[in-house]
Every structure is written in structure tokens, then in C-alpha cells.
Design a protein around this motif. Structure first.
Motif, short mmCIF file in Angstrom:
data_model
loop_
_atom_site.label_atom_id
_atom_site.label_comp_id
_atom_site.label_asym_id
_atom_site.label_seq_id
_atom_site.Cartn_x
_atom_site.Cartn_y
_atom_site.Cartn_z
N GLU A 250 47.66 33.81 38.21
CA GLU A 250 49.09 34.13 38.35
C GLU A 250 49.35 35.20 39.40
O GLU A 250 50.50 35.37 39.83
CB GLU A 250 49.66 34.55 36.99
CG GLU A 250 49.73 33.37 36.01
CD GLU A 250 50.21 33.78 34.64
OE1 GLU A 250 50.11 34.99 34.30
OE2 GLU A 250 50.68 32.90 33.88
N SER A 251 48.29 35.90 39.85
CA SER A 251 48.47 36.92 40.89
C SER A 251 48.38 36.32 42.29
O SER A 251 48.61 37.02 43.28
CB SER A 251 47.42 38.02 40.72
OG SER A 251 46.13 37.55 41.10
N TYR A 252 48.04 35.03 42.40
CA TYR A 252 47.85 34.39 43.70
C TYR A 252 49.15 33.82 44.25
O TYR A 252 50.12 33.58 43.51
CB TYR A 252 46.81 33.26 43.58
CG TYR A 252 45.39 33.72 43.32
CD1 TYR A 252 45.06 35.07 43.30
CD2 TYR A 252 44.37 32.81 43.08
CE1 TYR A 252 43.76 35.48 43.05
CE2 TYR A 252 43.07 33.21 42.83
CZ TYR A 252 42.77 34.56 42.82
OH TYR A 252 41.48 34.96 42.57
N SER A 253 49.14 33.57 45.54
CA SER A 253 50.29 32.93 46.18
C SER A 253 50.37 31.46 45.75
O SER A 253 49.40 30.90 45.24
CB SER A 253 50.16 32.99 47.70
OG SER A 253 49.05 32.19 48.13
N GLU A 254 51.52 30.85 45.97
CA GLU A 254 51.69 29.45 45.57
C GLU A 254 50.70 28.54 46.30
O GLU A 254 50.17 27.60 45.71
CB GLU A 254 53.13 28.99 45.84
CG GLU A 254 54.13 29.54 44.85
CD GLU A 254 55.50 28.89 45.02
OE1 GLU A 254 55.59 27.80 45.62
OE2 GLU A 254 56.48 29.48 44.56
N SER A 255 50.44 28.81 47.56
CA SER A 255 49.51 27.95 48.31
C SER A 255 48.09 28.07 47.78
O SER A 255 47.37 27.08 47.65
CB SER A 255 49.55 28.30 49.80
OG SER A 255 49.17 29.66 50.01
N ASP A 256 47.67 29.29 47.45
CA ASP A 256 46.34 29.49 46.87
C ASP A 256 46.25 28.85 45.48
O ASP A 256 45.20 28.30 45.10
CB ASP A 256 46.00 30.97 46.78
CG ASP A 256 45.66 31.57 48.14
OD1 ASP A 256 45.40 30.79 49.07
OD2 ASP A 256 45.68 32.81 48.26
N GLN A 257 47.33 28.92 44.72
CA GLN A 257 47.35 28.28 43.41
C GLN A 257 47.20 26.77 43.52
O GLN A 257 46.48 26.14 42.74
CB GLN A 257 48.65 28.63 42.67
CG GLN A 257 48.71 30.07 42.18
CD GLN A 257 50.00 30.36 41.43
OE1 GLN A 257 50.92 29.53 41.38
NE2 GLN A 257 50.09 31.54 40.84
N ARG A 258 47.83 26.18 44.52
CA ARG A 258 47.72 24.73 44.71
C ARG A 258 46.29 24.33 45.06
O ARG A 258 45.77 23.33 44.58
CB ARG A 258 48.70 24.27 45.80
CG ARG A 258 50.15 24.19 45.34
CD ARG A 258 51.00 23.40 46.32
NE ARG A 258 51.08 24.05 47.63
CZ ARG A 258 52.01 24.95 47.96
NH1 ARG A 258 52.94 25.30 47.07
NH2 ARG A 258 52.03 25.48 49.17
#
Length: 498
Positions: A250-258
Motif C-alpha cells: 500500500e506504500s507503493y505507487s499505482e504503477s508499481d502495484q500493478r
């Protein structure tokens, strides 16, 4: 344990272990284990069930040491690498250990035993001589193989003795149920003095001819980087690790989460165990990984006994169905079968059940019924074909006002409150009620406990609501992530109740 070593002969050049950027084949693992076995024998024909304790960091040295002990006819006694000396002394003295092997980083801690004339002290840092081992002993499957210690959350830890045949039964049922193959690549970050790490991850993978990667110590950021490499396809952890991974995600950016979601979605199996998995964590993990975690049930004494299916419905809040070769029943306090839908104690029978508590014949006898069923002490209900744990009779089943109440059920409700990060529920002695329901909360907010009591009464019946609360920064847990509820009870006895 010939069956465990069998895959090493099938594909000797296959990578067995990945350990701190080094890789080791099945051939090198076998050769190292045989050299350790010859060194331990030191001219003897057989160790004849001598207890061999070893304190070695997870990885190639750990596995080759364990295999070497087994090949030489010894009983393996793994020591927890995070224990202080008094806890280690308890295990060493209780087992009557005759040989100690230590990695370089633990030599100073175990130094008092280096001068003990009754113990042979082996420093792996001094090297194991390369040798062409003479014929190693043929080990009867019914001989002792390993002593693991119970968590000791309710009493002093007991040494659980398993034989080679029992370990084979524990592994082989998982090979079938969880579809292990030589194509699998898993990662072990669990302590290797418990069944979860030794049997479920390491031994099952090596039995299947798969690859085991080791990570020590655990770090969420590093683990996600390993996930992104795309080599892993099987992952097993305890609920607290999944909780930490969710927080990191949850601390990551949306792109890293994807990117991470895409990598995790490709895994074939993700498993949670060793402690109850909150439904909220299971649902959150599904949303970030695409995986509905496979929850299972086991103990030091029985290996794994019950599991949600590999293929088919995995029910949140349920531990699943009996594994192949394992008999499971629910009984009342008189060991009589219970009516369908009623809570009862889980009892287990089958070839995967341990032989005895080391040096404790009375405790062993008390843990079995007259007709040979092992009494787990865990209370469950059979819910439309799936077992659902209500808790441990001595810890999680609260007897209050004539009711038997599941602490785990109350904890699940409390976790739904937006301000509560974690919680644990215990029963405190009370003359009027028998036990009073008491809850320990972990929260970052200044909770109004009166409003909390009002909120929870809207969720569950009044007789199940906590009467006392205690707020802590974190819950005390053992090495496998289980909350040590006896410590919480002690805190309630010493802290002024709100």
C-alpha cells in the motif's frame, strides 16, 4: 528417509537450493550431507539415535546438516536461531543432546557447551573434511528422526519425536494435496525449528525435486523484489507476514502495484498457516495479488491434517477438509461423536501422527484416547463439509455465564472496526461469570472504549462482547507469529482496567 533423498539421485544437476546469491545442485547437497554424515560417525557404523542438535542459519548448510544427521542414524534436534541461551539449554538438556553442530554466527552463544566433556562440539566454520564416505547405515523407517518442540504457549515446551516413516507420511500427503512438482520454485522465510518451515516448505519442495530459495531475515521490500524476478511460483507464510506485505504494498505507487499484482497473479499456490488467518487479511490479499490464500491446519504433533482444496472452493474462516491419509473426527468432552453442526474437539489418527513426547510417557498417554486418537485440544465445527476452528480449548474457548464462546470469532469482529489494527481476546477468571471476555487492542487512535462497546454490541450478541479492554503498541508473538495469550492474561492481572 530414503524417499526424501530419492529426487537428489533423479536429477543431480538440478538446482536444489538458492542461498544468498549462491546456487547448489542436488548433487552438491547430497555430497555435502554424506560428508557431514561420515564426519559425525567418526568411524562408527551408526549413531544409533544419538540426539544431534544444530544451530545453523537457513540455507544450504542447514539442509545438508539435517540430511547428514539423518544419513548417519542420528535424531535431528534443530535449535531456534533467535532463542536466548536459557531456552536453548532447555532443549539441549531435555533431549540429552550428545553432539552439537553450530554455524559461525552462533559459536559464541553456544560456547559454554564447547567445554562440556559429555558433548561433542562441532564448529562448521572449521570445515567438514571432504571424504568418500564408507557405507552409511541403513535406517529403519520406524527409527527416530527428529525432535521438534511445541510452541509452549500454554505450558513448558514438549519435545515431539517423529520417525522417518512419520515424516514421509507428513510430506507425501502434501505432495498429493498441493500438487508439488519438480518445476516448482519456492521461498523459505519461516523458522526452521517448526513443521511449517521444515516439512511444508523445505522437505516438500526437495521431495518433489523442486528448488528452494532462502531468505533470512525477512524484509518485505526485498521479498517483493524477488517476486518481480518471476522465478517463484509457490509461497507460504504466516498471517503476520501477509499483514506486513499488504502494508508495504500500500506504500507503493499505482504503477508499481500493478507490476507486483501481475507478478503475484502468476504464482500457482499461496498458503497461510501456523496462526488463524483473519478474513479481512485474506480478502485484502486477494485484491492485491489475485490469490485466495489456501488456509490449512496442522500442529507440531501431526504435521498437516486439514486443508482447503488446491482445486475447488477455499472458504474464508475455514481450515478445509481432511488431507489424504488423515482421519479427523470431532468429539465432546467424553470423546463421544458430536451432533452435526455442534462444536467439538478435533482428534486425529493416521501415519502422520507423532510417536511420543520425548521423555514424557505420562504426557504422551494423556494426549491420546484409548483407541489411539490424538487429542489436539482445538475446538471446531463442521460447517457444510468444511472445518471451521473456534479456538484452542485452553486458550481460545472462553467459558462465560454458561456459554462456550470463541475468542477467534470476537477477534474477527473487532478487526472490522476501522481504528483497530490488530487485537486478541482472552478469558479472565471471574467468580460470577467463570471467565470475563477481555480484549487487547492495537490502534493508532485514541479510541473511546464506550463507543467501541456500543459498536460491537451492534455486531454480535451482548454475551459475546468484551467487558474489559487493554491497548498495546503490539501483541506479543512467538517465532511462528502466534499471539502468546498467557502473556496478555498476565498483563490484565497487573494493569488497572479502564
Amino acid at each position: 528417509m530414503n524417499s526424501l533423498f530419492h529426487q537428489a539421485l533423479q536429477n543431480p544437476e538440478k538446482i536444489a537450493i538458492v542461498d544468498q546469491d549462491n546456487t547448489y545442485t542436488y548433487r552438491s547437497l547430497t555430497e555435502r550431507a554424506r560428508a557431514i554424515a561420515a564426519f559425525l560417525l567418526n568411524g562408527k557404523i551408526d549413531l544409533n539415535d544419538s540426539r544431534v542438535a544444530y544451530m545453523v542459519s537457513p540455507g544450504f548448510d542447514y539442509v545438508s546438516t539435517q540430511w547428514g544427521i539423518w544419513m548417519a542414524g542420528g535424531i535431528a534436534v534443530p535449535l531456534c536461531t533467535s532463542y536466548p541461551l536459557p531456552s536453548l539449554q532447555y532443549v539441549i538438556e531435555d533431549t540429552g543432546t550428545e553432539i552439537i553442530l553450530t554455524g559461525a554466527e552462533y559459536e559464541d552463544l553456544l560456547a559454554p557447551y564447547a567445554v562440556d566433556p559429555s558433548i561433542r562440539f562441532v564448529r562448521l566454520s572449521e570445515g567438514i573434511p571432504e571424504s568418500d564416505p564408507f557405507n552409511l547405515p541403513t535406517i529403519d523407517p520406524n527409527r527416530g528422526a527428529m525432535i521438534l518442540y511445541t510452541s509452549g504457549t500454554t505450558s513448558l515446551p514438549k519435545g515431539v519425536l517423529t520417525t522417518h516413516a512419520i515424516i514421509e507420511a507428513q510430506i507425501s500427503t502434501l505432495i498429493i494435496a498441493w500438487k508439488w512438482t519438480s518445476e516448482d520454485h519456492t521461498l523459505c522465510l519461516l523458522p526452521l525449528h517448526h513443521v511449517h518451515g521444515i516439512i511444508n516448505v523445505v522437505s516438500s519442495a526437495l521431495w518433489a525435486g523442486a528448488t528452494v530459495e532462502f531468505m533470512h531475515p525477512f524484509d518485505a521490500k526485498t521479498l517483493f523484489q524477488i517476486f518481480l524476478e518471476g522465478k517463484l511460483n509457490v509461497f507460504m507464510a504466516v498471517p503476520t507476514i501477509y499483514f506486513k506485505l499488504i502494508s508495504e504494498f500500500e506504500s507503493y505507487s499505482e504503477s508499481d502495484q500493478r507490476l507486483l499484482f501481475s507478478a503475484m497473479e502468476k504464482f500457482r499456490l499461496m498458503v497461510s498457516g501456523s496462526a488463524a488467518l483473519p478474513v479481512s487479511v485474506m480478502e485484502k490479499w486477494k485484491s492485491i495479488s489475485g490469490h485466495y490464500l489456501l488456509e490449512r491446519y496442522g500442529m507440531t504433533e501431526i504435521g498437516m491434517a486439514i486443508s482447503n482444496p488446491y482445486v475447488g472452493e477455499r472458504r474464508a474462516g475455514h481450515i478445509g477438509q481432511a488431507l489424504p491419509g488423515v482421519d479427523v473426527r470431532l468429539v465432546d468432552e467424553q470423546n463421544a461423536p458430536i451432533e452435526p453442526g455442534q462444536p467439538g474437539e478435533i482428534q486425529i489418527k493416521g501415519p502422520s501422527v507423532f510417536k511420543e513426547y520425548w521423555g514424557k510417557p505420562e504426557a504422551t498417554a494423556k494426549s491420546f484416547t484409548q483407541d489411539g486418537w490424538f487429542k489436539t485440544g482445538d475446538i471446531a465445527v463442521l460447517d457444510e463439509g468444511y472445518f471451521r476452528i473456534l479456538g484452542r480449548d485452553s486458550v481460545d474457548i472462553i467459558k462465560s455465564g454458561g456459554y462456550k464462546i470463541s475468542a477467534l470469532e470476537i477477534e474477527e469482529v473487532l478487526r472490522k472496526h476501522p481504528a483497530i489494527k490488530d487485537c486478541a481476546v482472552v478469558g479472565m477468571p471471574n467468580e460470577e461469570w467463570g471467565e470475563l471476555i477481555s480484549a487487547v487492542l492495537v490502534t493508532d487512535e485514541n479510541l473511546d472504549l464506550k463507543l467501541l462497546s456500543k459498536w460491537i454490541r451492534e455486531q454480535i450478541p451482548a454475551y459475546k462482547t468484551p467487558r474489559h479492554y487493554l491497548v498495546l503498541a503490539e501483541l506479543p508473538r512467538n517465532a511462528m507469529g502466534k499471539v502468546v495469550k498467557n502473556e496478555l492474561k498476565a498483563l490484565f492481572l497487573t494493569v488497572q482496567q479502564p
